[in-house]
Design a protein around this motif. Sequence first.
Motif, PDB file in Angstrom:
ATOM      1  N   PRO A  73      -2.359  -2.515   1.700  1.00  0.00           N
ATOM      2  CA  PRO A  73      -3.725  -2.388   2.226  1.00  0.00           C
ATOM      3  C   PRO A  73      -3.803  -1.674   3.564  1.00  0.00           C
ATOM      4  O   PRO A  73      -4.871  -1.196   3.955  1.00  0.00           O
ATOM      5  CB  PRO A  73      -4.207  -3.845   2.340  1.00  0.00           C
ATOM      6  N   ALA A  74      -2.664  -1.599   4.264  1.00  0.00           N
ATOM      7  CA  ALA A  74      -2.689  -0.899   5.559  1.00  0.00           C
ATOM      8  C   ALA A  74      -2.325   0.577   5.412  1.00  0.00           C
ATOM      9  O   ALA A  74      -2.272   1.294   6.409  1.00  0.00           O
ATOM     10  CB  ALA A  74      -1.737  -1.577   6.529  1.00  0.00           C
ATOM     11  N   HIS A 128      -3.287   3.313   7.718  1.00  0.00           N
ATOM     12  CA  HIS A 128      -3.798   2.670   8.934  1.00  0.00           C
ATOM     13  C   HIS A 128      -2.715   1.839   9.604  1.00  0.00           C
ATOM     14  O   HIS A 128      -3.009   1.038  10.478  1.00  0.00           O
ATOM     15  CB  HIS A 128      -5.003   1.778   8.600  1.00  0.00           C
ATOM     16  N   LEU A 138      -9.895  -7.300   2.780  1.00  0.00           N
ATOM     17  CA  LEU A 138      -9.388  -5.933   2.922  1.00  0.00           C
ATOM     18  C   LEU A 138      -8.235  -5.715   1.948  1.00  0.00           C
ATOM     19  O   LEU A 138      -8.135  -4.659   1.304  1.00  0.00           O
ATOM     20  CB  LEU A 138      -8.926  -5.705   4.360  1.00  0.00           C
ATOM     21  N   GLY A 171      -9.787  -3.137  -0.579  1.00  0.00           N
ATOM     22  CA  GLY A 171      -9.374  -1.815  -0.117  1.00  0.00           C
ATOM     23  C   GLY A 171     -10.194  -1.371   1.072  1.00  0.00           C
ATOM     24  O   GLY A 171     -11.067  -2.089   1.564  1.00  0.00           O
ATOM     25  N   ARG A 172      -9.934  -0.164   1.542  1.00  0.00           N
ATOM     26  CA  ARG A 172     -10.533   0.319   2.785  1.00  0.00           C
ATOM     27  C   ARG A 172     -12.039   0.489   2.645  1.00  0.00           C
ATOM     28  O   ARG A 172     -12.535   0.881   1.591  1.00  0.00           O
ATOM     29  CB  ARG A 172      -9.956   1.684   3.195  1.00  0.00           C
ATOM     30  N   GLU A 213     -15.887   2.099   3.291  1.00  0.00           N
ATOM     31  CA  GLU A 213     -16.388   3.478   3.274  1.00  0.00           C
ATOM     32  C   GLU A 213     -17.054   3.857   4.582  1.00  0.00           C
ATOM     33  O   GLU A 213     -17.091   5.011   4.985  1.00  0.00           O
ATOM     34  CB  GLU A 213     -17.430   3.623   2.148  1.00  0.00           C
ATOM     35  N   GLU A 242     -17.819  -3.348   8.418  1.00  0.00           N
ATOM     36  CA  GLU A 242     -17.177  -2.334   7.569  1.00  0.00           C
ATOM     37  C   GLU A 242     -17.558  -2.624   6.114  1.00  0.00           C
ATOM     38  O   GLU A 242     -17.356  -3.746   5.627  1.00  0.00           O
ATOM     39  CB  GLU A 242     -15.673  -2.348   7.775  1.00  0.00           C
ATOM     40  N   LYS A 269     -18.204  -1.449   1.890  1.00  0.00           N
ATOM     41  CA  LYS A 269     -17.846  -0.632   0.719  1.00  0.00           C
ATOM     42  C   LYS A 269     -18.796  -1.050  -0.405  1.00  0.00           C
ATOM     43  O   LYS A 269     -18.912  -2.259  -0.685  1.00  0.00           O
ATOM     44  CB  LYS A 269     -16.400  -0.929   0.318  1.00  0.00           C
TER      45      LYS A 269
END
Length: 951
Positions: free
Chosen positions: A119-120, A123, A229, A233-234, A236, A255, A257
């Motif tokens: 997941p990172a 990042h 997260l 997932g990341r 948008e 944050e 999505k």
Amino acid sequence: MFAINGKDAGTPAAQGEPVTLSIDGAEVTVPAGTSIMRAAAAAGGAIPKLCATDTLKAFGSCRVCLVEVEGQRGYPASCTTLVAPGMKVKTESEKLRQLRKGVVELYVSDHPLNCKGCPADAHCELQSVAADLGVTTSPYGFDGANHQSAPCDASNPYFQFDPSLCIACSRCVRACDEVQGTFALTIEGRGFESRVVASQDEPFLESECVSCGACVESCPTAALIEKPLAIMGRPEKAVTTTCAYCGVGCSFEAEVKDEQVVRMVPSRDGKANRGHACVKGRFAYGYATHADRITTPMIRRQITDPWQPVSWDEAFKYAASEFRRIQAQYGRESVGGITSSRCTNEEAFLVQKLVRAALGTNNVDTCARVCHSPTGYGLKHTLGESAGTQAFDSVMKSDVIFVIGANPTDGHPVFASRMKRRLREGAKLIVADPRAIDLVRSPHVQADFHLPLRPGTNVALINSIAHVVVTEGLVNEAYVAERCEPAPFQKWRDFVSQPKNSPEALVEVTGVPAELVRGAARLYATGGNGAIYYGLGVTEHSQGSTMVLGIANLAMATGNIGREGVGVNPLRGQNNVQGSCDMGSFPHELAGYRHVSDVSTRALFGAEWGVQLEPEPGLRIPNMFEAALDGSFKALYVQGEDMAQSDPNTQHVTAALSALECLVVQDLFLNETAKYAHVFFPGSSFLEKDGTFTNAERRISRVRKVMQPLAGLADWEATAGFARALGYEMSYSHPSEIMDEIARLTPTFTGVSYEKLDRLGSIQWPCNDAAPAGTPTMHIGEFVRGKGRFYVTEYVPTSERVNARFPLILTTGRVLTQYNVGAQTRRTANSQWYEEDVLEIHPQDAEDRGIGTGDWVGITSRAGETVLRAVVTERVQPGVVYTTFHFPDSGANVITTENSDWATNCPEYKVTAVQAVKVQRPSDWQRRFHERNEQQLELLRGAKAAARSRQ
Ligand code: SF4
Ligand code: SF4
Ligand code: SF4
Ligand code: FES
């Protein structure tokens, strides 16, 4: 404070004199005390790093950030080496590259770069440092001893700890120590054996961890990561908004999505929170999409009828026709409204406008009635403005912090972390509280004085402190002479110096030993900048307003108002208590605290709204209930408030609600009040609308929409629709237009606009021509009212006395993980930490009654009876019991009485005489509550099924 040009600068900013040095041949000037790493960032460069981050002090463990300094041997770590005048630094060379590469290859041998699916990915700081250095694998291989099979700790509901991804950088440990101040983590072992451990090597959930998330945010890899997260997932996009829980008003990047929040990241440039958050704001947002949300308007004739799902228009028309019918039948004053401290400023403003302009009455009040109304009274009378005097940052300049009747680590946790940081730096602490709250003794913090007063004796205590100040010559005479009215001061001085107000004379009343009072008074008066922070333990008393006057008297007498580091600061409970009061929610005041009897104020608002306003104040909430029981008050519009759970003497409240012919409730859920409603307007969460909240430091911050309202309309749109159905036009296309109207009508808001809020981030009112960027510190030079005014504060014991029948005093409060009536937090995993209200009782009182921890205890007061489970603890003093009110079926407010503050009617929640006995079954009220609750939930299930079948 932290980042440079939006990038992590590696170490925190320093404050010293300018120092010029050369980095890679370019001159750079930075404050003395700056690290080479930060200086390089200021010069536009970036030295690789792993253990450094600009929110934490440098640690120097990873050795990735090595540099060369001319004239120095070896390769110092740039994060721990400070700049010096004339220093010449080289941040890039082949040698440095080889050294850094060697270090990173070692890390990679225990943390292979299997980044796909992590997941990172993209990042992760290890991944990016490795990529920059061209490291893709490790020459040491992956077969040696490693941590790859270490099990993941997923015990915490919101984040997980995967030791196989940990690089032992200690950022999490330092975040817990420095930012949060909980000291829950350590690195155990040395070298290869180093590993992160929570408390005594416990799962996170069972450790001392309070789930603030600071460690998660500081982790450079995915070792500590938010569960959503990892699953979703990341995100948008990120939208800057403001927490909808407490009065700290933390700023967040939501944050998102697919219109779903992936995580809430506290904004580093949020001026209230400076990048920190607590378990509620950071993690407990799941209530916003909980299955209990009601997303269809509903109506019914009788509260025992099934709910009928209808369109918004039908709901507006039905509510409006009922309100008009009732006004025609019982008179214009038979209706009213209640604004919410959980909704935005714009929404509170519209509700009070609807009541005054569309319904033609001043019968509007707000839930601040039951929390901080005495603050408004006390500070307005003494200082001239109904609000706290400082910005939160001010505490970092305090030398003595005096906390009265507040429990910041539970109620205002992010501010508490800042306060604890200042205390660890050496500031002194005085706590006046019947309970030994966490601040009295917590890791690296210990109160210099804990004044464990008896509940209900605040005014006696403040008088005895003032007595010491006056009789021991500790008054700041020059300040008082210059800034305060002389005659009232003299009267106050004569009053407090009377022997009856000495600590020795009052020890029988307060229960606080005289030498403690004297010591605390001397410390506050002479210890440098003295700042008072107080909460509902001050206001929710029969003498709540007197105590606020007493606090302001003390601050003025010692010269502790009008600069940074000092002040009188109410810690507001809910996110927008300050704002709902500012917006004219009280029956006697229009926006900006201007009395309805003032002709020019009425003319100003009347002209803008196209109506003639009534000059007489309307009904307060308790008066509305009395009038409902008398039969003269018949209809009520309630936005985002739950009096049936939060107001005292529940049975009295529900009797009043049952007497109404039309109760309109606007809320996210079928709360306890809505179970008595005839019309339900589905509310919108803070994620579904635009607007502003005003926090405890008068800071106006933007709330920004991140998803569409689940019910189709934001709360402000619903209020406008109701107004139009009443025949009063409200045509706003965006909440910014409501703020423009507020600014036109309110002198302290004239400079406020959404454009300016977007530009400045947030603004502390007053914001006008005199202070275009807002006012962090109030009363500089002179008080808002001109000269400060002292008031005599005679102690009058509450009529709520203990006797043989009710020998204990019950006092109430809150816990960190739950919030107010719990409607939001109970619908999140926060209940894993606190799933029921309990009764804290001292071992001596418990033993007298044969009560042990876990036993059911019947608590009886003059108002009613309820049953709670006992926790035997020395946190409370003998003779005092304590509970919270987060769960409706615990009925804490069934036992609180209608005693209230003499000036504002704020209920005396903090003092109820009770008896406690061991019992085996719930109280009669609880049995009735459960039956009624089940009946109402069944009616709701029917309505939800009907709404689904219509779709
Ligand atoms: S979540 Fe907060 S309290 Fe818990 S370990 Fe991390 S920093 Fe410490
Ligand atoms: S969990 Fe993360 S922050 Fe903590 S030591 Fe490991 S890598 Fe560093
Ligand atoms: S301290 Fe208050 S405003 Fe900040 S995150 Fe926690 S609940 Fe929200
Ligand atoms: S970043 Fe400097 S030693 Fe780790």
